[in-house]
Motif scaffolding. Structure first.
Motif, short mmCIF file in Angstrom:
data_model
loop_
_atom_site.label_atom_id
_atom_site.label_comp_id
_atom_site.label_asym_id
_atom_site.label_seq_id
_atom_site.Cartn_x
_atom_site.Cartn_y
_atom_site.Cartn_z
N ARG A 1 0.83 -1.16 0.08
CA ARG A 1 0.05 0.21 0.09
C ARG A 1 0.65 1.24 0.10
NH1 ARG A 1 -5.55 -0.19 2.31
NH2 ARG A 1 -5.11 1.55 3.36
N LEU A 2 1.84 1.27 0.61
CA LEU A 2 3.00 2.27 0.81
C LEU A 2 3.59 2.63 -0.49
CD1 LEU A 2 3.28 3.96 3.33
CD2 LEU A 2 5.51 2.66 3.73
N VAL A 3 4.11 1.58 -1.25
CA VAL A 3 4.57 1.81 -2.18
C VAL A 3 3.81 2.32 -3.46
CG1 VAL A 3 5.49 0.29 -4.33
CG2 VAL A 3 6.12 -0.08 -2.02
N ARG A 4 2.48 1.90 -3.51
CA ARG A 4 1.12 2.46 -4.25
C ARG A 4 1.18 4.04 -3.93
NH1 ARG A 4 -1.72 0.30 -8.17
NH2 ARG A 4 -1.04 -2.02 -8.65
N ARG A 5 1.25 4.31 -2.57
CA ARG A 5 0.97 5.68 -2.22
C ARG A 5 2.35 6.38 -1.41
NH1 ARG A 5 -4.94 6.79 -0.32
NH2 ARG A 5 -4.02 6.36 1.58
N PRO A 6 3.26 6.54 -2.16
CA PRO A 6 4.69 6.97 -1.43
C PRO A 6 4.45 8.25 -0.64
CG PRO A 6 4.74 7.04 -3.65
CD PRO A 6 3.59 6.38 -3.56
N ASP A 7 3.20 9.05 -1.33
CA ASP A 7 3.02 10.22 -0.69
C ASP A 7 2.57 10.23 0.68
OD1 ASP A 7 1.04 9.05 -2.11
OD2 ASP A 7 -0.30 10.78 -1.37
N GLU A 8 2.14 9.18 1.13
CA GLU A 8 1.70 8.88 2.59
C GLU A 8 2.78 9.10 3.48
OE1 GLU A 8 -1.46 6.71 4.07
OE2 GLU A 8 -2.07 8.56 2.94
N THR B 1 8.46 0.31 8.17
CA THR B 1 8.18 1.85 7.61
C THR B 1 9.18 2.58 8.43
OG1 THR B 1 6.03 1.20 7.16
CG2 THR B 1 6.45 3.42 6.94
N ALA B 2 9.14 2.43 9.69
CA ALA B 2 9.94 3.55 10.41
C ALA B 2 11.56 3.28 10.25
CB ALA B 2 9.72 2.96 12.04
N VAL B 3 11.92 2.28 9.65
CA VAL B 3 13.42 2.27 9.18
C VAL B 3 13.64 3.43 7.91
CG1 VAL B 3 15.17 0.63 8.15
CG2 VAL B 3 13.69 -0.21 9.90
N ALA B 4 12.78 3.12 7.10
CA ALA B 4 12.82 4.08 6.02
C ALA B 4 12.60 5.57 6.55
CB ALA B 4 11.55 3.77 4.95
N GLU B 5 11.82 5.69 7.24
CA GLU B 5 11.83 7.16 7.81
C GLU B 5 12.79 7.51 8.63
OE1 GLU B 5 6.81 6.79 8.81
OE2 GLU B 5 8.07 6.87 10.46
N LEU B 6 13.40 6.68 9.30
CA LEU B 6 14.57 7.14 10.14
C LEU B 6 15.81 7.54 9.31
CD1 LEU B 6 14.74 4.97 13.36
CD2 LEU B 6 14.53 7.58 13.29
N ALA B 7 15.96 6.75 8.24
CA ALA B 7 16.89 6.85 7.19
C ALA B 7 16.84 8.26 6.65
CB ALA B 7 17.00 5.55 6.36
N LEU B 8 15.63 8.60 6.28
CA LEU B 8 15.40 9.88 5.77
C LEU B 8 15.71 10.95 6.39
CD1 LEU B 8 12.24 8.93 3.44
CD2 LEU B 8 14.30 9.80 2.38
N LEU B 9 15.05 10.69 7.62
CA LEU B 9 15.41 11.90 8.79
C LEU B 9 16.84 11.95 9.04
CD1 LEU B 9 12.53 11.42 11.50
CD2 LEU B 9 12.94 13.42 9.74
N VAL C 1 11.74 20.54 13.00
CA VAL C 1 13.32 20.71 12.73
C VAL C 1 13.43 22.23 12.69
CG1 VAL C 1 15.53 20.48 11.40
CG2 VAL C 1 13.97 18.57 12.29
N LEU C 2 12.69 22.66 11.50
CA LEU C 2 12.79 24.17 10.99
C LEU C 2 12.43 25.11 11.97
CD1 LEU C 2 11.52 23.49 7.24
CD2 LEU C 2 14.10 23.94 7.96
N MET C 3 11.04 24.78 12.83
CA MET C 3 10.43 25.52 13.74
C MET C 3 11.38 25.73 15.03
SD MET C 3 7.80 26.83 12.32
CE MET C 3 8.36 26.60 10.67
N LEU D 1 6.30 12.62 7.06
CA LEU D 1 7.53 13.24 7.37
C LEU D 1 7.67 14.80 7.50
CD1 LEU D 1 10.20 10.98 5.14
CD2 LEU D 1 10.02 10.80 7.79
N LEU D 2 6.31 15.13 7.08
CA LEU D 2 6.31 16.75 7.13
C LEU D 2 6.33 17.22 8.61
CD1 LEU D 2 3.64 17.83 4.56
CD2 LEU D 2 5.90 18.59 4.96
N ILE D 3 5.95 16.36 9.44
CA ILE D 3 5.78 16.91 11.06
C ILE D 3 7.19 16.89 11.37
CG2 ILE D 3 5.14 16.33 13.46
CD1 ILE D 3 2.50 15.32 12.30
N PRO D 4 8.07 16.01 11.20
CA PRO D 4 9.22 16.19 11.84
C PRO D 4 10.22 17.23 11.24
CG PRO D 4 9.22 13.96 10.59
CD PRO D 4 7.87 14.54 10.98
N VAL D 5 10.10 17.27 9.84
CA VAL D 5 10.62 18.40 9.02
C VAL D 5 10.34 19.62 9.55
CG1 VAL D 5 10.97 19.51 6.71
CG2 VAL D 5 11.21 16.74 7.08
#
Lengths: 254, 282
Positions: free
Chosen positions: B37-44, B135-143, B56-58, B49-53
């Protein structure tokens, strides 16, 4: 397999189910479905049709009575029942984001088919239900008819002995409805027992060899469509209206 | 509806196998479903990841110098302090994704379909948890990559970094189980979304963006005992990032608590979730 080959595919005796706050939904329901037939469960809204099907497909426990499906006791051996049934719902329970093929493979694997086998079965069913062109599109882009066909295809993955269809044609246009009916007839022709719930008298008339008319959680009449018509000397509509409280109280639960 | 297919090809009982074997196999199949499902909707994933980004900015750049000055550390050092906090709160915010997805499966009828199959019911739950951790592994790698871009870095060996990542994944697993229980309890995915704001105090009343030592006394106690605090303090230590002064028992035993909290939460949630699954049959 059933130890007694003459045993009905579905046998229900004195089934009782009540919910706290909602009262008694099934009040001693009796039902017998001969193997290899299409049997209709007909009744007004709130008669207990869906509750009965949910109990028979092991999703809901019951308070009293006896229920056997495909030779297995629903209460004592739900696992045995689950291996032999297919369930297709009024609201097609499929993953909207995955494609039709991915859904078939997913549920095939959860039926414990090997990966290769699940893939082959998915291919067969996509072809059989005319879904090849849409196979790799997400289900949320499917039409209502395609979705229902996929739902039906998923319920047939392991070639069930007994198939439960809860309102199979609700919300479908006439063409899609005909396609679903055709599929149900084909299945029965190949020996599958089908128990379907419906509110549509035409559907029951054209599809079922026997009809159980239920009301208030009890069986009020049973027979072939012709039997029921002759009993009230009229149409199946007349039978429905004369024999259930929906007619007597002028559509109380409509 | 063209070519009829033989209906007897694969009738009969499934290949017999030990129950535990099927539970593991089914768990993987369910997890794979969520990943597909995640591969079909990578925007999810990007949405998550918008919240952590933004955090960091704020916090890092808007409040960074101010928060850093009161910590006696300039803005740059505050960002070193902040990033493990952001990793941690991202893991905790995952609870929303889990709750909404589980509630959707319960309401949408996918769970009912699965319950009518000969599959293991535990797999419905465990598969979701496994998918969340992957999924969290991917999130952490990106973050972590993003953090490196913002000037964050670790000052320890690879082993310590991996240990910190494991602690973060352990926290995600714990919150996944809470999300599963909540998803089985709420009436719909929409209802779950209404309560998402409650995740904010959970994420902030902890050692995540501000050290608990700077909070008013009455707030520092719940903040210290927030499961996020143990994870963030222990992972800061493992990354070699600056930390606030350890003013509580939990801060002194952060590593122990960072392991104990997830284990305790998962152990409490598993029977609750199974009980809830059984209640669905009533």
């Amino acid at each position: 397999m059933s130890p007694h080959s003459r045993e009905p595919a579905v046998l229900v005796e004195g089934l009782v189910k009540s919910y706290p706050g909602r009262g008694t939904v099934l009040d001693g329901l009796d039902l017998s479905v001969a193997a290899g037939t299409v049997h209709g469960l007909l009744g007004p809204n709130g008669a207990g049709k869906t509750t009965a099907v949910r109990i028979l497909s092991t999703l809901l426990r019951f308070d009293a009575g006896r229920a056997r499906v495909a030779g297995h006791d629903v209460a004592r051996n739900p696992a045995g029942v689950r291996e032999r049934i297919g369930v297709a719902g009024q609201y097609a329970a499929v993953d909207e984001i995955l494609s039709g093929r991915q859904n078939l493979e997913l549920f095939g694997r959860l039926h414990h088919l090997r990966l290769r086998h699940a893939r082959r079965r998915a291919g067969e069913l996509l072809e059989r239900f005319d879904l090849v062109a849409a196979a790799d599109r997400p289900v949320r882009h499917y039409s209502g008819g395609m979705r229902r066909r996929l739902d039906l295809a998923i319920s047939l993955i392991r070639s069930p002995q007994v198939l439960f269809l809860d309102e199979p044609s609700t919300g479908l246009d006439p063409r899609s409805r005909n396609e679903v009916w055709e599929a149900v007839r084909e299945l029965a022709g190949a020996g599958t027992t089908v128990l379907l719930t419906t509110q549509y008298l035409e559907e029951a008339d054209r599809l079922c060899s026997r009809i159980s008319l239920i009301d208030g959680g009890r069986l009020v009449a049973e027979g072939s469509p012709a039997d029921l018509k002759s009993r009230v000397d009229g149409s199946l509509d007349d039978a429905f209206l004369l024999l259930t409280s929906a007619g007597a109280h002028d559509g109380r639960a409509a | 509806m063209s070519t009829p297919v033989s209906t007897q090809v694969i009738a009969g009982p499934a290949t017999p196998a030990p129950l535990l074997g099927w539970a593991v196999a089914d768990t993987w199949v369910v997890a794979r479903r969520h990943l597909l499902r995640l591969v079909r909707r990578p925007d999810e994933l990007l949405g998550t990841l918008l919240i952590p980004v933004m955090a960091v900015l704020m916090f890092g750049f808007v409040f960074g110098d101010a928060l850093g000055s009161s910590m006696a550390a300039p803005g740059e050092e505050y960002r070193e302090f902040l990033l493990p906090g952001v990793f941690t709160l991202t893991m905790a915010f995952g609870i929303g994704t889990t709750t909404i997805a589980v509630a959707g499966d319960v309401r949408g009828g996918v769970l009912d379909r699965m319950r009518s199959l000969p599959m293991s019911p535990v797999a419905f739950l465990a598969g979701r948890a496994l998918a969340d951790v992957i999924t969290a592994v991917a999130e952490l790698a990106l973050l972590i990559s993003l953090g490196l871009l913002f000037g964050w870095q670790w000052h320890s060996g690879l082993g310590a970094v991996l240990a910190a990542v494991c602690l973060l994944l352990g926290l995600r697993l714990a919150f996944s189980w809470i999300g599963i229980v909540l998803g089985l309890l709420v009436s719909s995915a929409e209802a779950a979304m209404k309560y998402f704001a409650l995740a904010f105090p959970l994420a902030m009343v902890a050692d995540t963006v501000v050290p608990t030592s700077l909070m008013p006394g009455w707030l520092s106690v719940p903040a210290a005992w927030n499961p996020l605090s143990a994870t963030v303090i222990a992972s800061r230590d493992l990354f070699g990032n600056p930390a606030g002064p350890a003013t509580s028992w939990v801060a002194d035993h952060a590593l122990l608590m960072a392991v104990a909290w997830p284990v305790a939460i998962a152990a409490a949630c598993l029977p609750l979730a199974l009980g809830r699954l059984r209640r669905l049959a009533r």
